[in-house]
Design an enzyme around this catalytic site. Structure first.
Site, PDB file in Angstrom:
ATOM      1  N   ASP A  63      31.247  54.654  29.903  1.00  0.00           N
ATOM      2  CA  ASP A  63      31.980  54.462  31.154  1.00  0.00           C
ATOM      3  C   ASP A  63      31.633  53.057  31.622  1.00  0.00           C
ATOM      4  OD1 ASP A  63      32.919  54.317  33.759  1.00  0.00           O
ATOM      5  OD2 ASP A  63      32.231  56.321  34.320  1.00  0.00           O
ATOM      6  N   SER A 141      46.113  39.670  32.813  1.00  0.00           N
ATOM      7  CA  SER A 141      47.504  40.091  32.934  1.00  0.00           C
ATOM      8  C   SER A 141      48.277  38.989  33.632  1.00  0.00           C
ATOM      9  CB  SER A 141      47.614  41.385  33.743  1.00  0.00           C
ATOM     10  OG  SER A 141      48.955  41.644  34.131  1.00  0.00           O
ATOM     11  N   TYR A 154      45.887  46.140  41.388  1.00  0.00           N
ATOM     12  CA  TYR A 154      45.856  45.743  39.986  1.00  0.00           C
ATOM     13  C   TYR A 154      45.867  44.217  39.851  1.00  0.00           C
ATOM     14  CZ  TYR A 154      47.152  45.418  35.055  1.00  0.00           C
ATOM     15  OH  TYR A 154      47.189  45.117  33.719  1.00  0.00           O
ATOM     16  N   LYS A 158      42.968  41.704  38.142  1.00  0.00           N
ATOM     17  CA  LYS A 158      43.210  40.803  37.014  1.00  0.00           C
ATOM     18  C   LYS A 158      43.019  39.338  37.412  1.00  0.00           C
ATOM     19  CE  LYS A 158      43.866  43.985  34.027  1.00  0.00           C
ATOM     20  NZ  LYS A 158      42.856  44.193  32.943  1.00  0.00           N
TER      21      LYS A 158
END
Length: 257
Positions: A63, A141, A154, A158
């Protein structure tokens, strides 16, 4: 060219999607691959399949958001063999604006996508230094540099990955550690198929075509195309490259107007 023979690579999230393609590509290039994956059953199946094809691939339950877990696994690997490459690929997505993103979701994205990268880098750098250098490759990304609707948390995560990449590259130049990141646009993975099935039941083909059409090149990327770029950036042939963010986006960033 682009051989990884006698190299040991750690790949987080290496049992599915882009991570799977990187694991497959690196194994074919001769690397000893260690898949660090939350889903150990899936990781072990991938390891078994690639080993049956002649690769040297091992699975570990990790993890990435848990530093003690990450330290134990990476230090365990490093105690038995030199580590040369870390690919920080593990990550999770989220849809929402600043208004609609809950605190719990924000923290979940932070813990996996940002803290997860930190945990792995923090654990692996002493091993890379001890071995005279190495490569860290982070998966960012286009969301880090382009405004995308409903991708608040998100995109935040990134953007942090890109910034961490630059900082690591600068700090460890003298230790012969290179650090770069890859910024994909849409990639056709099982995640995309699952998202469409859940969100647009009965309209999957139509919505897939619409998503693909948002890339100027007219299609989504294939995971193996990202894997090929990862192979280059982690190979000795890319020895003059560090501190760079590589878009692999079908023209999305520069041509989408």
């Amino acid at each position: 060219m682009f051989s990884l023979v006698n190299k040991t690579a750690l790949i987080t999230g290496g049992a599915s999607g882009i991570g799977l393609a990187i694991s497959q590509t690196f194994a074919k290039a001769g690397a000893t691959v260690h898949i660090l994956e939350l889903n150990i059953d899936q990781a072990q199946q991938v390891a078994n399949d690639l080993t049956a094809q002649g690769g040297k691939v091992f699975a570990h339950a990790v993890d990435v958001s848990k530093q003690a877990n990450v330290d134990e696994v990476i230090n365990g690997i490093g105690a038995h063999e030199p580590v040369h490459i870390l690919v920080n690929n593990a990550g999770i997505a989220h849809i929402g604006t600043a208004e609609t993103t809950s605190e719990a979701d924000f923290e979940r994205i932070f813990n996996v996508n940002i803290k997860g990268v930190y945990n792995c880098v923090h654990a692996v750098i002493p091993h890379l230094k001890a071995n005279g250098g190495g490569v860290i490759l982070n998966m960012a990304s286009i969301a880090a540099t382009v405004g995308l609707p409903d991708r608040f948390a998100y995109s935040m995560s990134k953007g942090a990955v890109v910034s961490m990449t630059l900082s690591i590259a600068k700090d460890y130049l003298k230790h012969n550690i290179r650090c770069n990141c890859i910024s994909p646009a849409r990639v056709h993975t099982p995640f995309v198929d699952g998202f469409l099935a859940r969100t647009y039941p009965g309209q999957e083909a139509e919505m897939f075509a619409k998503l693909a059409a948002t890339q100027p090149i007219g299609r989504m990327a294939k995971p193996e195309e990202v894997g090929a770029l990862a192979l280059y950036l982690c190979s000795d042939e890319a020895g003059f490259i560090t501190g760079c963010d590589y878009p692999i986006d079908g023209g999305f960033v520069r041509l989408n107007n």
